[in-house]
Design a protein around this motif. Sequence first.
Motif, PDB file in Angstrom:
ATOM      1  N   LEU A 103       4.828   2.639 -12.856  1.00  9.32           N
ATOM      2  CA  LEU A 103       4.832   2.469 -11.400  1.00  9.32           C
ATOM      3  C   LEU A 103       5.846   1.398 -10.972  1.00  9.32           C
ATOM      4  O   LEU A 103       6.492   1.534  -9.929  1.00  9.32           O
ATOM      5  N   GLN A 104       5.963   0.340 -11.789  1.00 13.08           N
ATOM      6  CA  GLN A 104       6.941  -0.715 -11.450  1.00 13.08           C
ATOM      7  C   GLN A 104       8.362  -0.123 -11.452  1.00 13.08           C
ATOM      8  O   GLN A 104       9.185  -0.443 -10.604  1.00 13.08           O
ATOM      9  N   ARG A 105       8.606   0.775 -12.399  1.00 11.97           N
ATOM     10  CA  ARG A 105       9.919   1.447 -12.474  1.00 11.97           C
ATOM     11  C   ARG A 105      10.144   2.280 -11.197  1.00 11.97           C
ATOM     12  O   ARG A 105      11.231   2.266 -10.614  1.00 11.97           O
ATOM     13  N   CYS A 106       9.063   3.005 -10.755  1.00 11.51           N
ATOM     14  CA  CYS A 106       9.169   3.807  -9.521  1.00 11.51           C
ATOM     15  C   CYS A 106       9.551   2.917  -8.337  1.00 11.51           C
ATOM     16  O   CYS A 106      10.421   3.263  -7.524  1.00 11.51           O
ATOM     17  N   ASN A 113       9.437   3.122  -0.777  1.00 13.27           N
ATOM     18  CA  ASN A 113       8.407   4.168  -0.816  1.00 13.27           C
ATOM     19  C   ASN A 113       7.009   3.538  -0.745  1.00 13.27           C
ATOM     20  O   ASN A 113       6.557   2.858  -1.669  1.00 13.27           O
ATOM     21  N   LYS A 114       6.330   3.780   0.379  1.00 16.33           N
ATOM     22  CA  LYS A 114       5.008   3.164   0.629  1.00 16.33           C
ATOM     23  C   LYS A 114       3.962   3.620  -0.400  1.00 16.33           C
ATOM     24  O   LYS A 114       3.126   2.845  -0.848  1.00 16.33           O
ATOM     25  N   ALA A 115       4.013   4.915  -0.772  1.00 17.34           N
ATOM     26  CA  ALA A 115       3.002   5.453  -1.702  1.00 17.34           C
ATOM     27  C   ALA A 115       3.056   4.714  -3.034  1.00 17.34           C
ATOM     28  O   ALA A 115       2.017   4.363  -3.615  1.00 17.34           O
ATOM     29  N   PHE A 116       4.302   4.444  -3.527  1.00 15.32           N
ATOM     30  CA  PHE A 116       4.444   3.755  -4.809  1.00 15.32           C
ATOM     31  C   PHE A 116       3.888   2.332  -4.700  1.00 15.32           C
ATOM     32  O   PHE A 116       3.171   1.851  -5.587  1.00 15.32           O
ATOM     33  N   GLU A 118       1.644   1.142  -2.685  1.00 16.33           N
ATOM     34  CA  GLU A 118       0.178   1.167  -2.536  1.00 16.33           C
ATOM     35  C   GLU A 118      -0.491   1.416  -3.897  1.00 16.33           C
ATOM     36  O   GLU A 118      -1.434   0.731  -4.291  1.00 16.33           O
ATOM     37  N   ALA A 119       0.045   2.410  -4.639  1.00 13.78           N
ATOM     38  CA  ALA A 119      -0.532   2.754  -5.944  1.00 13.78           C
ATOM     39  C   ALA A 119      -0.454   1.570  -6.897  1.00 13.78           C
ATOM     40  O   ALA A 119      -1.391   1.276  -7.637  1.00 13.78           O
ATOM     41  N   LEU A 120       0.709   0.855  -6.855  1.00 14.28           N
ATOM     42  CA  LEU A 120       0.902  -0.280  -7.751  1.00 14.28           C
ATOM     43  C   LEU A 120      -0.093  -1.395  -7.419  1.00 14.28           C
ATOM     44  O   LEU A 120      -0.705  -2.002  -8.308  1.00 14.28           O
ATOM     45  N   ARG A 121      -0.295  -1.623  -6.110  1.00 14.70           N
ATOM     46  CA  ARG A 121      -1.231  -2.684  -5.700  1.00 14.70           C
ATOM     47  C   ARG A 121      -2.651  -2.361  -6.195  1.00 14.70           C
ATOM     48  O   ARG A 121      -3.325  -3.192  -6.774  1.00 14.70           O
TER      49      ARG A 121
END
Length: 907
Positions: A103-106, A113-116, A118-121
Amino acid sequence: AGAHRQVSAEQLRARGNALFQAGDHGAALAAYTEALSLSDAASERAVLHRNRAACYLKLEDYTKAEADATKAIEADGRDVKALFRRSQALQQLGRLDQAISDLQRCVSLEPRNKAFQEALRALGSSMHEKMKAMSCTDSKVEQMFQILLDLDEKDADKKQKAAQNLIVLAREEAGAEKIFQSDGVRLLMQLLDTAKADLMLAALRTLVGLCSGHRSRTTAILAELGAHRLAAVLGVEHEQVSLAACNLLHVMFDSLKEGLQKDFRGKEDAVVLDSSRDLKLLIKHLLELLVLEGASAHGRDNALNLLIKVVPRKLSKETNNSLSLWVIDQGLKKILDVGSTVCGISGSLPVTENSRMSTSVLLSKLYEDLKCDAERENFHHLCEDYVRSWFEGHELPGKLRAIQTVSCLLQGPSDAGNRVLELEGIMDCVLSLCASVCEAHQLVAVEALIHAADKAKRASFITANGVSLLKEIYKHSERDSIRIRALVGLCKLGSAGGTDFSMKQFAEGSTMKLAKQCRKWLCNEAIDAGTRRWAVEGLAYLTFDADVKEEFVEDKAAMQAMFHLAKSEDRSVLYAVASTLVNCTNSYDHEEPDPQMLELAKYAKQHIPEQHPKDKPEFVKRRVRKLLTAGVVSALACMVKSENPALTSSCRELISRVFLALVEEAEDRGGVVAQGGGKALIPLSLEGTEVGQTKAAQALAKITITSNPEMAFPGERIYEVVRPLVSLLHLQRTGLENFEGLMALTNLAGISERLRQKILKERAVPMIEGYMFEEHELIRLAATECMCNMAMSKEVQEMFLAEGSDRLKLMVLYSGEDDEKLRRAASGTLAMLTALHPPICKRIPQVTVHWLEILQALLLSPSAELQHRGAVVVMNMMAAAREVAEQLIASEMLEILSVLAKDKDKP
């Protein structure tokens, strides 16, 4: 050829994309896989692997999703879609640190990108929790065991808290492994050996966490604790401890059986053999517990219940019934020893009021699990030998046990019961013992006679001998316990006419008198519950008569006494209570006689079945109201809750029939839900006979249609209602069931996206579409309204654009139908689709040449609602694309709109 091959791989990929959008992830996967076999280009293959990863995520196969995403990433390390999909798979597989690095790479590739983000958080915070928990766990485990095993520790609260922490920890995989690695099994064994109930409960519940779904740990724990020790704990006097041990053994069986079903190859084979050996070892100890004199009565019941759950095959597609054959071979005699127990005879095993019933259910399940005549013959021989061994040469106590065995078999595998009933001397012995002076002996014989009367094969012989005998007993016995059973025997023999009003039951002391006597006994609390149960058995037969039903619902005390029994410990009364309620609510299947046959029958002066005037709908409606007022719903909810062998599939079906009758009137549904009816219907709709599941699903649909579903099924429960409702759409269901299923799903689909996703996941959309072509206008309308609400979902909107589909065309044409309600639903769907998914606006002119006149007709309709929908569609189409707007303006549309814009009455 190269070019040709390229085309077909591309076509397959496009087909896969369309299937994926339509929600058919399995078929999409197959298309991508076929495309892979035809594709050589590395970039093309990477995209296909990425797409396959998306399919596997949807199909919840996370290992394969990770593998495919990895192949895509190997081809292109900057492929964010593949990286994101791999992170989702890794997260599901519990490998959070790797998921975070993907996810950090994304985020570094697409920082906006908000989705990335949010997912990482979200993932970061759950990882942090896990790390914190792990570091505390090590010292905690030792601490908890220290507190629990410290005999000088007097602080009960502290001990209770330590026990609770241990149980909670064991539920998490990491915690369970920690306890297991920290010598936990030996320490838990010490807790079991303290013989203190609270410590034993803590140990058993912690072991459940360790064994749940983990075969290798279960095998190790079984080896360390020993099957004999676990069986001994099951047989203790303390009921809660015995039940907790039962729960643990059930979890262990499931974990071991998993090992048997998984297809292992090669070096794992040795482990698999162990698994079946462990299973048999546990079962052997359970069978021994059945006849162990020191074991408690409820421990014996728990062992029977476990055998019912784990020995017979669950699904007909499992072909291996070797476990049942092994149990019959090793343990049938032991099981019959429980079934033949006669209370009050010296040396008899301690049993509860449920033991006989559980034994009958177990015998029945074992018999049903046999596959061929040779296996059944062997079962019959073993039963016959057992009965003979008691009947010949054991004096009176032996004869009583033989007869008790016959009763037990007649209530279970009745074929085997009928066989032993025909053994020489058995029936004569039953008849002569019916006249015994000793109450206990007479009870055994009268019950055997009643169970024999139930099985038609013997009924003629029994009618000849038994009726006069039972009447004698009923009239002259001093003992209520005997009279009540004799009465049930008479009821069973007399109710052969079923619901037919003109077959007046046996002349003596009319049905009404017998029913009055049953109600009197039912309300007499001085009589023991075991005997009062028989009064309900009597009513289950007598309530075929409508006069008896009417009197029963007038007698509130009798209804409440019956409900009280239904909630009691003795679960063998469930079937009789459910049968009585089915009769009172007329929720049995009504056979409609063929009118031609009726005429012929009259002509030939044959007997014609008639319906009793008090079974007409207005009487039934009144009876339902009286049952509701007396508290029938909470009794039914309590009956469903019982985890008991007596709650058989046929018993569940009866309860479902009653529930469906109780929710017939819309104004009663709120009350049924408030008393726990909605909650009880969900398990009824998910397992049992097909008829039972359908009736329960239909009751759920009626509740969902007229009440606010979020109030009726609060929290997560609303999602459990979806599957039963979708089952009503199957083609073999009746039109009414289809209609009510569609109406209920329409209500749910309008609530939230999560519910629409659940409906999509249950594959309901193709069925809903199918019903849009139905001839019956109400079903067609309900399906269109349901599709209208489903169209709020992105996936469903995409389906309307799928190549080769007529979905959009049908909606446009339905917007021009004569049926105003159908036009409303269809044009409402178009208004929503054109607003939410603009590409649809461009497609509308392509699907039918009549599109313009249909839209104009909507705008010119006398109904303001239809005009409004039409105006919204036109507005969306004008905004969507220039070429569509030009076509609209070139038609009469501009004039129509100008007129409508000036209409003061319709702001």
